[in-house]
Scaffold this active site. Structure first.
Site, PDB file in Angstrom:
ATOM      1  CE  LYS A 165    -124.602   7.401  65.399  1.00  0.00           C
ATOM      2  NZ  LYS A 165    -125.361   7.606  64.224  1.00  0.00           N
ATOM      3  CE  LYS A 233    -128.899   6.733  72.631  1.00  0.00           C
ATOM      4  NZ  LYS A 233    -128.228   6.233  71.602  1.00  0.00           N
TER       5      LYS A 233
HETATM    6  P1  NAP Z   1    -134.849   0.909  69.521  1.00  0.00           P
HETATM    7  O1  NAP Z   1    -135.664   0.561  68.466  1.00  0.00           O
HETATM    8  O2  NAP Z   1    -135.441   1.786  70.685  1.00  0.00           O
HETATM    9  O3  NAP Z   1    -134.272  -0.569  70.133  1.00  0.00           O
HETATM   10  C1  NAP Z   1    -133.527  -0.522  71.349  1.00  0.00           C
HETATM   11  C2  NAP Z   1    -133.146  -1.764  71.737  1.00  0.00           C
HETATM   12  O4  NAP Z   1    -132.606  -1.812  72.974  1.00  0.00           O
HETATM   13  C3  NAP Z   1    -134.455  -2.828  71.917  1.00  0.00           C
HETATM   14  O5  NAP Z   1    -133.895  -4.125  71.484  1.00  0.00           O
HETATM   15  C4  NAP Z   1    -134.609  -2.734  73.350  1.00  0.00           C
HETATM   16  O6  NAP Z   1    -135.271  -3.957  73.993  1.00  0.00           O
HETATM   17  C5  NAP Z   1    -133.053  -2.715  73.829  1.00  0.00           C
HETATM   18  N1  NAP Z   1    -132.988  -2.192  75.193  1.00  0.00           N
HETATM   19  C6  NAP Z   1    -133.336  -0.943  75.627  1.00  0.00           C
HETATM   20  N2  NAP Z   1    -133.040  -0.969  76.937  1.00  0.00           N
HETATM   21  C7  NAP Z   1    -132.465  -2.140  77.242  1.00  0.00           C
HETATM   22  C8  NAP Z   1    -132.112  -2.663  78.613  1.00  0.00           C
HETATM   23  N3  NAP Z   1    -131.893  -2.090  79.714  1.00  0.00           N
HETATM   24  N4  NAP Z   1    -131.245  -4.057  78.570  1.00  0.00           N
HETATM   25  C9  NAP Z   1    -131.516  -4.652  77.378  1.00  0.00           C
HETATM   26  N5  NAP Z   1    -132.060  -4.189  76.293  1.00  0.00           N
HETATM   27  C10 NAP Z   1    -132.515  -2.899  76.062  1.00  0.00           C
HETATM   28  O7  NAP Z   1    -133.403   1.596  68.927  1.00  0.00           O
HETATM   29  P2  NAP Z   1    -132.708   1.324  67.507  1.00  0.00           P
HETATM   30  O8  NAP Z   1    -133.337   2.359  66.691  1.00  0.00           O
HETATM   31  O9  NAP Z   1    -132.479   0.163  67.351  1.00  0.00           O
HETATM   32  O10 NAP Z   1    -131.299   2.050  67.965  1.00  0.00           O
HETATM   33  C11 NAP Z   1    -130.387   0.946  68.693  1.00  0.00           C
HETATM   34  C12 NAP Z   1    -129.081   1.812  68.866  1.00  0.00           C
HETATM   35  O11 NAP Z   1    -128.577   2.436  67.582  1.00  0.00           O
HETATM   36  C13 NAP Z   1    -129.204   2.949  69.829  1.00  0.00           C
HETATM   37  O12 NAP Z   1    -127.965   3.406  70.509  1.00  0.00           O
HETATM   38  C14 NAP Z   1    -129.280   4.231  68.668  1.00  0.00           C
HETATM   39  O13 NAP Z   1    -129.063   5.681  69.042  1.00  0.00           O
HETATM   40  C15 NAP Z   1    -128.392   3.675  67.615  1.00  0.00           C
HETATM   41  N6  NAP Z   1    -128.790   3.992  66.149  1.00  0.00           N
HETATM   42  C16 NAP Z   1    -130.053   4.173  65.748  1.00  0.00           C
HETATM   43  C17 NAP Z   1    -130.432   4.613  64.507  1.00  0.00           C
HETATM   44  C18 NAP Z   1    -131.510   4.895  63.788  1.00  0.00           C
HETATM   45  O14 NAP Z   1    -131.866   5.487  62.885  1.00  0.00           O
HETATM   46  N7  NAP Z   1    -132.726   4.218  64.672  1.00  0.00           N
HETATM   47  C19 NAP Z   1    -129.097   4.752  63.633  1.00  0.00           C
HETATM   48  C20 NAP Z   1    -127.899   4.729  64.086  1.00  0.00           C
HETATM   49  C21 NAP Z   1    -127.788   4.309  65.410  1.00  0.00           C
HETATM   50  P3  NAP Z   1    -136.768  -3.948  74.069  1.00  0.00           P
HETATM   51  O15 NAP Z   1    -137.150  -4.367  72.440  1.00  0.00           O
HETATM   52  O16 NAP Z   1    -137.025  -5.096  75.046  1.00  0.00           O
HETATM   53  O17 NAP Z   1    -137.330  -2.609  74.406  1.00  0.00           O
END
Ligand code: NAP
Length: 286
Positions: A165, A233
């Site tokens: 990844k 990140k």
């Molecule tokens: P996001 O929309 O920013 O959501 C982040 C999630 O993590 C939210 O549910 C947030 O809760 C939670 N969170 C953050 N800090 C926390 C903590 N200390 N304790 C508990 N929960 C916490 O991110 P996303 O785009 O869904 O991405 C999630 C993961 O998938 C990341 O690792 C990212 O790198 C990976 N990813 C993302 C994509 C993309 O295109 N978006 C693609 C592949 C992989 P709250 O709602 O309360 O803030």
């Protein structure tokens, strides 16, 4: 299957919804209260995991995964022999391996199952999973992987899914930056943007990254599909992994400077495509 889904951000909310749609018994938890239609809602990761066969995690970063798994009222407090924890968050491989060891000490198992495809593939159930863990464990997850994704590539043991990844996102960051810089230069040279887009789409530089981002860039829509703070990140994770393994990533270090500048300009919550704005500002001597 009885699934606890932890983390309902851009990716998690659609992944959990697709598990519900496929007929699974899903209990969700999110740090700030959120619900998913058709799923039960728990007040803590521990409660969500209490009756689950599989705990699926998709949160921002290492600290967040640590919090939801091993923190107070974390899912590991409900971990029982035979349970499987799958993590789709992008974190450092070696830390994921430690979570796997802790899960196994309790008779459970752990798989790193990061994804690629971003928001559109999460919504459409067409994610690509790259997995790290035991084959027989990943086999058991097959119905869930198929509900959320179209392709599963087994990379190797624990941590190897995340190794792949990081390599994938390294390419994505560099390809997009190439696009942003090419667009900025061409615009300065008086090249029509639509003509450049047509040329890119019909030539060997065409790529999935550009296919995904071009329609957004055309509309100057930088709302987050993959937030800039998360790619930033990931770049830090890549550089950390590179340092630990004695690899030099000079192009990525340069791209990180753009992300540092975009962060300073307050663009963390925009899509990473908004690094284009930073490249454009540099072109204006800002
Ligand atoms: P996001 O929309 O920013 O959501 C982040 C999630 O993590 C939210 O549910 C947030 O809760 C939670 N969170 C953050 N800090 C926390 C903590 N200390 N304790 C508990 N929960 C916490 O991110 P996303 O785009 O869904 O991405 C999630 C993961 O998938 C990341 O690792 C990212 O790198 C990976 N990813 C993302 C994509 C993309 O295109 N978006 C693609 C592949 C992989 P709250 O709602 O309360 O803030």
């Amino acid at each position: 299957m009885r699934v606890a889904f932890l983390g309902l951000g851009i990716m998690g909310r659609s992944m959990a919804a697709n598990l519900v749609k496929a007929g699974n018994d899903v209990t969700v938890w999110n740090r700030s209260p959120k619900a998913v239609e058709g799923a039960k809602t728990a007040v803590s990761p521990k409660e969500a995991a209490a009756n689950a066969e599989v705990v699926w995690v998709c949160v921002s970063d290492t600290a967040a995964v640590e919090q939801v798994l091993t923190g107070k009222d974390g899912a590991f407090e409900s971990l029982k022999p035979g349970m499987i924890v799958a993590d789709s968050s992008t974190i450092l491989p070696e830390i994921s391996v430690k979570f796997a060891e802790q899960a196994r000490e309790r008779g459970a198992d752990f798989v790193d199952a990061p994804v690629t495809g971003s928001k559109i593939a999460a919504e459409g159930g067409t994610l690509i999973f790259m997995t790290g863990g035991k084959d027989e464990t990943i086999q058991k997850l097959d119905p869930l992987l198929k509900a959320m994704g179209k392709t599963v590539i087994r990379i190797g043991d624990n941590g190897k899914g995340l190794g792949a990844k990081l390599a994938m996102n390294l390419m994505i960051a560099l390809i997009y930056e190439g696009f942003a810089e090419a667009l900025t230069l061409a615009t300065k040279l008086g090249v029509d943007q639509q003509a450049l887009f047509s040329l890119i789409q019909s030539s060997m530089v065409r790529s999935g990254v550009v296919d995904y981002k071009m329609p957004f860039v055309e509309k100057r829509d930088f709302s987050p599909n993959f937030p800039l703070r998360l790619m930033h990140k990931d770049i830090r994770l890549m550089l950390e992994a590179a340092k630990e393994s004695g690899v030099k990533l000079p192009a990525l270090e340069t791209v990180k400077n753009i992300y540092d500048k975009a962060h300073e300009a307050g663009r963390d919550d925009l899509d990473y495509a908004a690094t284009l704005l930073t490249v454009e500002e540099l072109a204006k001597g800002k």
